[in-house]
Design a protein around this motif. Sequence first.
Motif, PDB file in Angstrom:
ATOM      1  N   GLU A  96       0.851  -1.177  -0.186  1.00  0.00           N
ATOM      2  CA  GLU A  96      -0.026   0.107  -0.034  1.00  0.00           C
ATOM      3  C   GLU A  96       0.775   1.158  -0.011  1.00  0.00           C
ATOM      4  O   GLU A  96       0.624   2.232  -0.785  1.00  0.00           O
ATOM      5  N   HIS A  97       1.704   1.185   0.907  1.00  0.00           N
ATOM      6  CA  HIS A  97       2.924   2.444   0.924  1.00  0.00           C
ATOM      7  C   HIS A  97       4.206   1.849   1.082  1.00  0.00           C
ATOM      8  O   HIS A  97       4.569   1.090   1.689  1.00  0.00           O
ATOM      9  N   LEU A  98       4.947   2.483   0.391  1.00  0.00           N
ATOM     10  CA  LEU A  98       6.518   2.371   0.331  1.00  0.00           C
ATOM     11  C   LEU A  98       7.312   3.649   0.504  1.00  0.00           C
ATOM     12  O   LEU A  98       6.823   4.807  -0.275  1.00  0.00           O
ATOM     13  N   ILE A  99       7.905   3.588   1.706  1.00  0.00           N
ATOM     14  CA  ILE A  99       8.845   4.893   2.035  1.00  0.00           C
ATOM     15  C   ILE A  99       9.999   4.445   1.743  1.00  0.00           C
ATOM     16  O   ILE A  99      10.852   3.703   2.356  1.00  0.00           O
ATOM     17  N   LEU A 100      10.782   5.357   0.848  1.00  0.00           N
ATOM     18  CA  LEU A 100      12.375   4.976   0.706  1.00  0.00           C
ATOM     19  C   LEU A 100      13.189   6.218   1.238  1.00  0.00           C
ATOM     20  O   LEU A 100      12.881   7.377   1.099  1.00  0.00           O
ATOM     21  N   VAL A 101      14.202   5.656   2.039  1.00  0.00           N
ATOM     22  CA  VAL A 101      15.262   6.721   2.294  1.00  0.00           C
ATOM     23  C   VAL A 101      16.533   6.575   1.378  1.00  0.00           C
ATOM     24  O   VAL A 101      16.860   5.412   1.063  1.00  0.00           O
ATOM     25  N   SER A 102      16.999   7.628   1.117  1.00  0.00           N
ATOM     26  CA  SER A 102      18.358   7.459   0.105  1.00  0.00           C
ATOM     27  C   SER A 102      19.083   8.802   0.665  1.00  0.00           C
ATOM     28  O   SER A 102      18.553   9.861   1.012  1.00  0.00           O
ATOM     29  N   ASN A 103      20.555   8.769   0.392  1.00  0.00           N
ATOM     30  CA  ASN A 103      21.416   9.686   0.580  1.00  0.00           C
ATOM     31  C   ASN A 103      21.721  10.544  -0.736  1.00  0.00           C
ATOM     32  O   ASN A 103      21.434  10.067  -1.615  1.00  0.00           O
ATOM     33  N   HIS A 104      22.190  11.900  -0.527  1.00  0.00           N
ATOM     34  CA  HIS A 104      22.346  12.733  -1.626  1.00  0.00           C
ATOM     35  C   HIS A 104      23.938  12.955  -0.930  1.00  0.00           C
ATOM     36  O   HIS A 104      24.012  13.629   0.176  1.00  0.00           O
ATOM     37  N   PHE A 105      24.882  13.195  -1.816  1.00  0.00           N
ATOM     38  CA  PHE A 105      26.248  13.360  -1.313  1.00  0.00           C
ATOM     39  C   PHE A 105      26.498  14.839  -2.063  1.00  0.00           C
ATOM     40  O   PHE A 105      26.225  14.571  -3.209  1.00  0.00           O
ATOM     41  N   PRO A 106      27.089  15.495  -1.408  1.00  0.00           N
ATOM     42  CA  PRO A 106      27.577  16.853  -2.044  1.00  0.00           C
ATOM     43  C   PRO A 106      28.565  16.438  -3.021  1.00  0.00           C
ATOM     44  O   PRO A 106      29.742  15.580  -2.865  1.00  0.00           O
ATOM     45  N   GLU A 107      28.675  17.165  -4.340  1.00  0.00           N
ATOM     46  CA  GLU A 107      29.842  17.092  -5.033  1.00  0.00           C
ATOM     47  C   GLU A 107      31.102  17.498  -4.547  1.00  0.00           C
ATOM     48  O   GLU A 107      31.314  18.480  -3.789  1.00  0.00           O
ATOM     49  N   ASP A 108      32.157  16.689  -4.628  1.00  0.00           N
ATOM     50  CA  ASP A 108      33.536  16.610  -3.916  1.00  0.00           C
ATOM     51  C   ASP A 108      34.427  16.010  -4.832  1.00  0.00           C
ATOM     52  O   ASP A 108      34.537  15.099  -5.144  1.00  0.00           O
ATOM     53  N   ALA A 109      35.517  17.160  -5.285  1.00  0.00           N
ATOM     54  CA  ALA A 109      36.619  16.572  -6.544  1.00  0.00           C
ATOM     55  C   ALA A 109      37.428  15.722  -5.566  1.00  0.00           C
ATOM     56  O   ALA A 109      38.023  15.025  -6.355  1.00  0.00           O
ATOM     57  N   SER A 110      37.433  15.546  -4.340  1.00  0.00           N
ATOM     58  CA  SER A 110      38.661  14.753  -3.673  1.00  0.00           C
ATOM     59  C   SER A 110      37.775  13.235  -3.488  1.00  0.00           C
ATOM     60  O   SER A 110      38.830  12.718  -3.087  1.00  0.00           O
ATOM     61  N   TYR A 111      36.898  12.587  -3.827  1.00  0.00           N
ATOM     62  CA  TYR A 111      36.455  11.484  -3.748  1.00  0.00           C
ATOM     63  C   TYR A 111      37.272  10.712  -4.748  1.00  0.00           C
ATOM     64  O   TYR A 111      37.607  10.988  -5.899  1.00  0.00           O
TER      65      TYR A 111
END
Length: 167
Positions: free
Chosen positions: A123-138
């Motif tokens: 009936e209901h699906l709740i999704l949790v997800s991350n957003h990561f800031p852009e970072d040239a050091s990855y």
Amino acid sequence: MTVLVIGQPDSGKSKLAEEKAVELNQGQKYYLATMQILDDAGKERVKRHRSMRKGKGFITLEEEREILRILPEIRDPEHATVLLECISNLAGNIMHDPSGGMDPDRVVKLVTEDVRTLSDRVEHLILVSNHFPEDASYDEETAAYIRILERINGRLREEADIVYECS
């Protein structure tokens, strides 16, 4: 209904997602945990999240990669709410699965198709997800993961009925 709660790590996503699950359904609520526990920090995170859910009526199910495996464990799925925590872990687990490799298109397809199927069944699906800031050091592997996750998040944003952005 599909709800996406997205934001940077430690932005209150889990708390908001749990609140929405409780608001949407006073009946069967399932917490689908996708995190692989690899160290003491992971154990502490799980402990903290379990404490946050205590007394809210969640039934915890664990599946690191193949989220549709939990469907037989859901009683009366047409009236159930599933909180999937989290898409970020799920994508990372699939990326690092020795049997599948790290093909970006494959990872995006697996995650989004399985989420769509799960959404169609409950009936209901709740999704949790991350957003990561852009970072040239990855490093390159982390940067590839973030690109894949952003593609997944983009598709989930398009398909969700409601999107909450946490900062």
